[in-house]
Every structure is written in structure tokens, then in C-alpha cells.
Scaffold this active site. Sequence first.
Site, short mmCIF file in Angstrom:
data_model
loop_
_atom_site.label_atom_id
_atom_site.label_comp_id
_atom_site.label_asym_id
_atom_site.label_seq_id
_atom_site.Cartn_x
_atom_site.Cartn_y
_atom_site.Cartn_z
N SER A 185 0.70 -1.21 0.13
CA SER A 185 -0.06 -0.10 -0.23
C SER A 185 1.07 1.20 -0.18
O SER A 185 2.00 1.16 0.20
CB SER A 185 -0.76 0.06 1.34
OG SER A 185 -1.56 1.19 1.26
N TYR A 241 -1.57 -0.57 10.66
CA TYR A 241 -1.84 -1.02 9.42
C TYR A 241 -0.76 -0.37 8.67
O TYR A 241 -0.11 -1.40 7.81
CB TYR A 241 -2.97 -0.16 8.96
CG TYR A 241 -3.18 -0.75 7.46
CD1 TYR A 241 -3.66 -1.91 7.14
CD2 TYR A 241 -3.20 0.47 6.37
CE1 TYR A 241 -3.94 -2.11 5.74
CE2 TYR A 241 -3.36 0.16 5.14
CZ TYR A 241 -3.78 -1.07 4.81
OH TYR A 241 -3.86 -1.48 3.41
P1 NDP Z 1 -11.70 -5.70 0.39
O1 NDP Z 1 -11.98 -5.48 1.86
O2 NDP Z 1 -12.72 -5.42 -0.51
O3 NDP Z 1 -10.90 -7.06 -0.04
C1 NDP Z 1 -10.22 -7.87 1.05
C2 NDP Z 1 -9.94 -9.26 0.84
O4 NDP Z 1 -9.18 -10.06 1.79
C3 NDP Z 1 -11.54 -9.99 1.02
O5 NDP Z 1 -11.65 -10.58 -0.06
C4 NDP Z 1 -11.45 -10.75 2.09
O6 NDP Z 1 -12.23 -11.97 2.20
C5 NDP Z 1 -9.96 -10.91 2.48
N1 NDP Z 1 -9.43 -11.27 3.65
C6 NDP Z 1 -9.53 -10.49 4.76
N2 NDP Z 1 -9.05 -11.22 5.97
C7 NDP Z 1 -8.85 -12.60 5.32
C8 NDP Z 1 -8.30 -13.65 5.90
N3 NDP Z 1 -7.89 -13.81 7.38
N4 NDP Z 1 -8.06 -14.61 5.33
C9 NDP Z 1 -8.38 -14.73 3.93
N5 NDP Z 1 -8.74 -13.50 3.45
C10 NDP Z 1 -8.84 -12.58 4.05
O7 NDP Z 1 -10.32 -4.64 0.22
P2 NDP Z 1 -9.25 -4.41 -0.78
O8 NDP Z 1 -9.70 -5.26 -2.16
O9 NDP Z 1 -9.14 -3.08 -1.19
O10 NDP Z 1 -7.98 -5.18 -0.17
C11 NDP Z 1 -7.02 -6.03 -0.84
C12 NDP Z 1 -5.61 -5.68 -0.32
O11 NDP Z 1 -5.37 -4.39 -0.82
C13 NDP Z 1 -5.78 -5.58 1.23
O12 NDP Z 1 -4.49 -6.32 1.52
C14 NDP Z 1 -5.50 -3.90 1.52
O13 NDP Z 1 -4.74 -3.76 2.64
C15 NDP Z 1 -4.85 -3.69 0.15
N6 NDP Z 1 -4.85 -2.04 0.08
C16 NDP Z 1 -6.22 -1.76 -0.35
C17 NDP Z 1 -6.27 -0.12 -0.60
C18 NDP Z 1 -7.51 0.50 -0.65
O14 NDP Z 1 -7.54 1.74 -0.62
N7 NDP Z 1 -8.69 -0.32 -1.05
C19 NDP Z 1 -5.03 0.50 -0.83
C20 NDP Z 1 -3.97 -0.16 -0.67
C21 NDP Z 1 -3.61 -1.60 -0.24
P3 NDP Z 1 -12.98 -12.49 3.37
O15 NDP Z 1 -13.64 -11.33 4.14
O16 NDP Z 1 -13.95 -13.21 2.55
O17 NDP Z 1 -12.08 -13.49 4.02
C1 8X3 Z 2 -4.93 1.46 1.94
C2 8X3 Z 2 -4.70 2.75 1.73
O1 8X3 Z 2 -4.02 5.17 2.47
O2 8X3 Z 2 -6.05 3.89 3.41
O3 8X3 Z 2 -3.70 0.68 1.93
O4 8X3 Z 2 -3.79 3.14 4.08
S1 8X3 Z 2 -4.63 3.62 2.91
#
Ligand code: NDP
Ligand code: 8X3
Length: 253
Positions: free
Chosen positions: A141, A154
Site C-alpha cells: 500500500s 496498518y
Molecule cells: P476488500 O475488503 O474489498 O478485500 C479484502 C479481501 O481480503 C477480501 O476478499 C477478504 O475476504 C480478504 N481477507 C481479509 N481477511 C482475510 C483472512 N483472514 N483470510 C483470508 N482472506 C481474508 O479490500 P481491498 O480489495 O481493497 O483490499 C485488498 C488488499 O489491498 C488488502 O491487503 C489491502 O490492505 C490492500 N490495499 C487496499 C487499498 C484500498 O484503498 N482499498 C489500498 C492499498 C492496499 P473474506 O472477508 O471473505 O475473507
Molecule cells: C489502503 C490505503 O492510505 O488508506 O492501504 O492506507 S490507505
Amino acid sequence: MGSFVFITGASSGFGEACAEIFASQGYNLVLVARRKDRLIELSKRLERNYDIEAIINELDVRDEMAVSKVVHNLSDRVKSQLQILINNAGLAAGRASIESGLTSDWNQMIDTNLKGLLYVSQQIIPIFKKNGFGHIFNISSIAGKEVYSNGNVYCATKHAVDSLSKAMRLELVEFGIKVTNIAPGAAETEFSLVRFKGNQINADSVYDGYNPLQAIDIAETIYFAATRPKHVTLNDIVIMPTDQANSTVFHKK
Ligand code: NDP
Ligand code: 8X3
């Protein structure tokens, strides 16, 4: 084509969008997440629309034994065709100072974003070595590049992912295994709804007044990186909304 892509956190957001784009290009999938109902729906849709194979497993990546079992149970055929791992499962839980944060939130983030990514990688790396090729995508991220107020744990987990991408590159370079670290800025997925524990108003306010990234933007970037020639690796990609300068500065209208 026959190649398989293993995606963690495939039930929503970036993971789901990656599943869609790789399926649309003929890749087969191994999809894992905790919400099995969503994986069933997604896999059925992708198999129907793109004539690919989508294997699903209900999996909590925090459970080391369960991770090992899921990978162990893949058939030899799937293992031999496994080419890409997308370490995407992760979350932010809460946004609070260290003094007032919940230790249960810290544990969930550390166990998922950091230890879960390690458990999955440890199981998949030997398969890639045996195959003589592999490409690991670690979803870090902008929070893995900079720290923002009340993002403490985080941000620390995502800095750790950034470090692990570098460590993996050192360990895997001699095996021809590519490692791409992806560092997105604000993207509108279920991320903020999860962070604010179902509070839709707080979640929506994160994306007010500017044009955030969408999951498809990340999926397209990953697909592009995955389809470079064998001798080319994109090591580290920071991808931001045009309206975002760094982790705290946004151009809002
Ligand atoms: P979502 O919440 O839409 O997706 C997160 C996914 O992670 C879900 O499919 C969830 O599935 C899965 N997950 C969470 N905990 C577990 C677990 N213990 N075991 C297995 N699966 C798990 O968020 P994003 O798509 O945005 O996030 C994806 C990644 O991108 C994350 O690592 C996040 O930190 C990162 N990220 C997101 C950003 C944003 O602004 N959205 C920016 C930068 C990075 P389920 O709940 O079904 O298990
Ligand atoms: C998700 C983006 O800026 O909210 O990783 O941490 S931020």
C-alpha cells in the site's frame, strides 16, 4: 493456456477484480477467502463466462495449518501449472492512536497482512521452484511507503509487506521467480467498510470529493506486470488516484 493463478482474498475488491481479468484472458484460478458463498458465486460466473477452471477454498490465511492443507490438497496437475500468486488478502481494522487502539485490531492486521502472507508464500514458493518459474505479487500500500496519523499498525504491516517483497527477491532471484510489490493509494472497495466495522457513512467519507482508484485499476496493473516478457520484472509499483499526491494530500472538489 492451462496456467493457474492463486489469489488470496478473492471474495471482493482487488482479489475479485484480479480473478475476473485473469479468467477473461484464459487463466485458471485457485481462489481463497473466508466468505465461501461469494467464492462459489464468483467461480460459477467466471467458469460460465470464460470457460476456465476455478477452484475455490474457504480459507482464513491466519490459520497456518489450514493454509498448508489447502495447498497440499491441490492436485499435481494444478501445482505443475501454478504460475502466479497474488498475496492480496488483508485489511485495516480501525484508525486510532496506539494509546487508544484495540489490541484485537492489531492482532488481526498483523496476523492477516503479515503472517498470513508469509504462511501462503511458504507453501507456494517450493511449487514455483519445482516448476522453474513463478510470479509473486504482494499487495502492500502507499501505507507501506509512508505513515499517516492513526495508521500506525496498518502502516507497519504494509511496510513489512514491502520489506518481505525485497527479501523474497533476494531469496528467489536465482530461481527465476519474479516478485512484484504493489502499493496502491486510495481505492474504493470494501476496504473502508471493513476498517470502520460496517459504518457506511464513515466508509463513504473516505472517498468524498475526489476520484479514487477502482479495483479494476489494480487488476489491470497486475495483469500488465504478469504479462511482461520472461526477462522483465516490475519490482515495485506505486499506483495512485490522480487526485492523490501522497498518503495524506488529496485534491478534493
Ligand atoms: P476488500 O475488503 O474489498 O478485500 C479484502 C479481501 O481480503 C477480501 O476478499 C477478504 O475476504 C480478504 N481477507 C481479509 N481477511 C482475510 C483472512 N483472514 N483470510 C483470508 N482472506 C481474508 O479490500 P481491498 O480489495 O481493497 O483490499 C485488498 C488488499 O489491498 C488488502 O491487503 C489491502 O490492505 C490492500 N490495499 C487496499 C487499498 C484500498 O484503498 N482499498 C489500498 C492499498 C492496499 P473474506 O472477508 O471473505 O475473507
Ligand atoms: C489502503 C490505503 O492510505 O488508506 O492501504 O492506507 S490507505
